[in-house]
Write an enzyme that holds these catalytic residues in place. Structure first.
Site, PDB file in Angstrom:
ATOM      1  N   ARG A   1       0.814  -1.221   0.000  1.00 57.79           N
ATOM      2  CA  ARG A   1       0.000   0.000   0.000  1.00 57.79           C
ATOM      3  C   ARG A   1       0.843   1.264   0.000  1.00 57.79           C
ATOM      4  O   ARG A   1       0.431   2.274  -0.524  1.00 57.79           O
ATOM      5  CB  ARG A   1      -0.930   0.003   1.208  1.00 57.79           C
ATOM      6  CG  ARG A   1      -1.906  -1.145   1.147  1.00 57.79           C
ATOM      7  CD  ARG A   1      -3.285  -0.764   1.607  1.00 57.79           C
ATOM      8  NE  ARG A   1      -4.213  -1.885   1.447  1.00 57.79           N
ATOM      9  CZ  ARG A   1      -4.392  -2.826   2.368  1.00 57.79           C
ATOM     10  NH1 ARG A   1      -3.760  -2.761   3.512  1.00 57.79           N
ATOM     11  NH2 ARG A   1      -5.225  -3.814   2.149  1.00 57.79           N
TER      12      ARG A   1
ATOM     13  N   ARG B   1      10.496  -0.770  -1.486  1.00 60.93           N
ATOM     14  CA  ARG B   1       9.202  -1.426  -1.552  1.00 60.93           C
ATOM     15  C   ARG B   1       8.774  -1.877  -0.157  1.00 60.93           C
ATOM     16  O   ARG B   1       9.606  -2.189   0.700  1.00 60.93           O
ATOM     17  CB  ARG B   1       9.187  -2.613  -2.513  1.00 60.93           C
ATOM     18  CG  ARG B   1       9.929  -3.845  -2.076  1.00 60.93           C
ATOM     19  CD  ARG B   1      11.334  -4.018  -2.621  1.00 60.93           C
ATOM     20  NE  ARG B   1      11.531  -3.566  -3.971  1.00 60.93           N
ATOM     21  CZ  ARG B   1      11.320  -4.317  -5.033  1.00 60.93           C
ATOM     22  NH1 ARG B   1      10.910  -5.546  -4.906  1.00 60.93           N
ATOM     23  NH2 ARG B   1      11.564  -3.846  -6.207  1.00 60.93           N
TER      24      ARG B   1
ATOM     25  N   ASP C   1       8.714  -7.368  -0.960  1.00 59.93           N
ATOM     26  CA  ASP C   1       9.227  -8.066  -2.135  1.00 59.93           C
ATOM     27  C   ASP C   1       9.307  -9.542  -1.766  1.00 59.93           C
ATOM     28  O   ASP C   1       9.926  -9.891  -0.767  1.00 59.93           O
ATOM     29  CB  ASP C   1      10.621  -7.515  -2.480  1.00 59.93           C
ATOM     30  CG  ASP C   1      11.175  -8.075  -3.779  1.00 59.93           C
ATOM     31  OD1 ASP C   1      10.391  -8.452  -4.670  1.00 59.93           O
ATOM     32  OD2 ASP C   1      12.411  -8.120  -3.910  1.00 59.93           O
TER      33      ASP C   1
ATOM     34  N   ASP D   1      10.382 -13.178  -3.328  1.00 55.77           N
ATOM     35  CA  ASP D   1      11.044 -13.864  -4.437  1.00 55.77           C
ATOM     36  C   ASP D   1      11.038 -15.368  -4.202  1.00 55.77           C
ATOM     37  O   ASP D   1      11.303 -15.827  -3.088  1.00 55.77           O
ATOM     38  CB  ASP D   1      12.493 -13.383  -4.570  1.00 55.77           C
ATOM     39  CG  ASP D   1      12.592 -11.974  -5.148  1.00 55.77           C
ATOM     40  OD1 ASP D   1      11.694 -11.582  -5.900  1.00 55.77           O
ATOM     41  OD2 ASP D   1      13.574 -11.290  -4.839  1.00 55.77           O
TER      42      ASP D   1
HETATM   43  N1  A4P Z   1      10.302 -13.292 -11.655  1.00 48.44           N
HETATM   44  C1  A4P Z   1      11.070 -14.142 -12.365  1.00 48.44           C
HETATM   45  N2  A4P Z   1      11.613 -15.066 -11.568  1.00 48.44           N
HETATM   46  C2  A4P Z   1      11.185 -14.797 -10.312  1.00 48.44           C
HETATM   47  C3  A4P Z   1      11.397 -15.432  -9.058  1.00 48.44           C
HETATM   48  N3  A4P Z   1      12.188 -16.533  -8.931  1.00 48.44           N
HETATM   49  N4  A4P Z   1      10.810 -14.893  -7.957  1.00 48.44           N
HETATM   50  C4  A4P Z   1       9.582 -12.170 -12.266  1.00 48.44           C
HETATM   51  C5  A4P Z   1      10.030 -13.782  -8.077  1.00 48.44           C
HETATM   52  N5  A4P Z   1       9.766 -13.144  -9.255  1.00 48.44           N
HETATM   53  C6  A4P Z   1      10.340 -13.656 -10.355  1.00 48.44           C
HETATM   54  O1  A4P Z   1       9.904  -8.880  -9.907  1.00 48.44           O
HETATM   55  C7  A4P Z   1       9.633  -8.678 -11.287  1.00 48.44           C
HETATM   56  C8  A4P Z   1       9.188  -9.943 -11.965  1.00 48.44           C
HETATM   57  O2  A4P Z   1      10.189 -10.930 -11.937  1.00 48.44           O
HETATM   58  C9  A4P Z   1       8.038 -10.658 -11.312  1.00 48.44           C
HETATM   59  O3  A4P Z   1       6.823 -10.122 -11.672  1.00 48.44           O
HETATM   60  C10 A4P Z   1       8.159 -12.096 -11.813  1.00 48.44           C
HETATM   61  O4  A4P Z   1       7.339 -12.339 -12.930  1.00 48.44           O
HETATM   62  P1  A4P Z   1      10.138  -7.658  -8.936  1.00 48.44           P
HETATM   63  O5  A4P Z   1      10.466  -8.212  -7.599  1.00 48.44           O
HETATM   64  O6  A4P Z   1       8.982  -6.751  -9.048  1.00 48.44           O
HETATM   65  O7  A4P Z   1      11.353  -6.875  -9.570  1.00 48.44           O
HETATM   66  P2  A4P Z   1      12.827  -7.419  -9.774  1.00 48.44           P
HETATM   67  O8  A4P Z   1      13.008  -7.826 -11.179  1.00 48.44           O
HETATM   68  O9  A4P Z   1      13.100  -8.438  -8.724  1.00 48.44           O
HETATM   69  O10 A4P Z   1      13.712  -6.152  -9.624  1.00 48.44           O
HETATM   70  P3  A4P Z   1      13.730  -5.212  -8.376  1.00 48.44           P
HETATM   71  O11 A4P Z   1      12.647  -5.675  -7.474  1.00 48.44           O
HETATM   72  O12 A4P Z   1      13.719  -3.806  -8.781  1.00 48.44           O
HETATM   73  O13 A4P Z   1      15.091  -5.450  -7.734  1.00 48.44           O
HETATM   74  P4  A4P Z   1      15.619  -6.752  -7.061  1.00 48.44           P
HETATM   75  O14 A4P Z   1      16.730  -7.231  -7.900  1.00 48.44           O
HETATM   76  O15 A4P Z   1      14.531  -7.698  -6.747  1.00 48.44           O
HETATM   77  O16 A4P Z   1      16.204  -6.194  -5.722  1.00 48.44           O
HETATM   78  N6  A4P Z   1      18.931  -4.777  -0.454  1.00 48.44           N
HETATM   79  C11 A4P Z   1      18.731  -5.448   0.688  1.00 48.44           C
HETATM   80  N7  A4P Z   1      19.598  -5.324   1.708  1.00 48.44           N
HETATM   81  N8  A4P Z   1      17.642  -6.292   0.823  1.00 48.44           N
HETATM   82  C12 A4P Z   1      16.725  -6.472  -0.177  1.00 48.44           C
HETATM   83  O17 A4P Z   1      15.762  -7.228  -0.002  1.00 48.44           O
HETATM   84  N9  A4P Z   1      16.098  -5.928  -2.477  1.00 48.44           N
HETATM   85  C13 A4P Z   1      16.297  -5.280  -3.630  1.00 48.44           C
HETATM   86  C14 A4P Z   1      15.394  -5.527  -4.779  1.00 48.44           C
HETATM   87  C15 A4P Z   1      17.445  -4.365  -3.796  1.00 48.44           C
HETATM   88  N10 A4P Z   1      18.284  -4.265  -2.645  1.00 48.44           N
HETATM   89  C16 A4P Z   1      18.059  -4.933  -1.504  1.00 48.44           C
HETATM   90  C17 A4P Z   1      16.941  -5.780  -1.411  1.00 48.44           C
HETATM   91 MG    MG Z   2      10.950  -9.685  -6.514  1.00 42.97          MG
END
Ligand code: A4P
Ligand code: MG
Length: 162
Positions: free
Chosen positions: A85, A94, A97, A99
């Site tokens: 929200r 966010r 998140d 994964d």
């Molecule tokens: N998708 C494909 N494979 C998967 C999977 N195994 N799990 C697709 C989840 N999703 C998966 O996800 C975008 C799309 O990826 C999903 O709709 C699904 O179809 P998202 O989470 O919206 O975006 P993203 O591609 O993961 O990029 P995002 O979210 O901008 O960045 P990241 O790479 O996920 O990183 N630092 C710390 N300390 N802790 C954290 O948790 N997280 C991030 C986000 C950055 N820095 C962080 C942390």
């Molecule tokens: Mg994700």
């Protein structure tokens, strides 16, 4: 057929602990999903994204599920939407998140879903909580245990991307 799957949780906006607790409860209450274990909550410095964003709370959960991988991903998206929200224009931030890290020993490479999660082996904020609940789980791509992957991040010359 039930499969053991591992999920990473992260939040750096809003009431992070309440959001992670709520997401874990929602996961466990979902049809076709049984909770097995949850790590402690780890406070971590943000990796990537703009300077000045808040610290994350990260955790990992193990579930046993009769869903298929895409059904589980859809469930994760719906839980993200329920807790998503608080909005932010800043990239990376966010409320929640989720994964999908591992789905049994399956390797999936489709446009919608990559499993094991592509960044699994490089991210300390993922491997540390996961190692708490599943040190002996095996990454089917590298065929290495989670505990070994985590230890490798400390080796000289290793270059975790994030
Ligand atoms: N998708 C494909 N494979 C998967 C999977 N195994 N799990 C697709 C989840 N999703 C998966 O996800 C975008 C799309 O990826 C999903 O709709 C699904 O179809 P998202 O989470 O919206 O975006 P993203 O591609 O993961 O990029 P995002 O979210 O901008 O960045 P990241 O790479 O996920 O990183 N630092 C710390 N300390 N802790 C954290 O948790 N997280 C991030 C986000 C950055 N820095 C962080 C942390
Ligand atoms: Mg994700």
């Amino acid at each position: 057929v039930a499969t053991i799957a591992y999920i990473a949780l992260g939040s750096n906006l809003g009431d992070r602990k309440a959001i992670l607790d709520g997401a874990i409860a929602a996961l466990r209450e979902s049809p076709g999903v049984a909770g097995l274990a949850v790590s402690s909550l780890h406070e971590t410095d943000p990796v990537g994204g703009p300077a000045g964003q808040g610290r994350y709370l990260n955790a990992a959960a193990a579930v046993e599920t009769t869903l298929d991988p895409l059904q589980l991903l859809t469930l994760l998206h719906s839980i993200e939407a329920r807790f998503g929200r608080v909005r932010s224009a800043r990239w990376g931030e966010r409320t929640l998140d989720l994964d999908l890290l591992l789905f049994g020993d399956q390797i999936i490479a489709t446009p919608e879903l990559s499993v094991p999660h592509p960044s699994l082996t490089a991210r300390r904020f993922v491997l540390e909580p996961l190692c708490e609940i599943a040190p002996n789980a095996v990454d089917p791509r590298t065929e290495r245990k989670i505990a070994d992957l985590l230890a490798s991040l400390d080796l000289p010359g290793s270059q975790p991307d994030r």
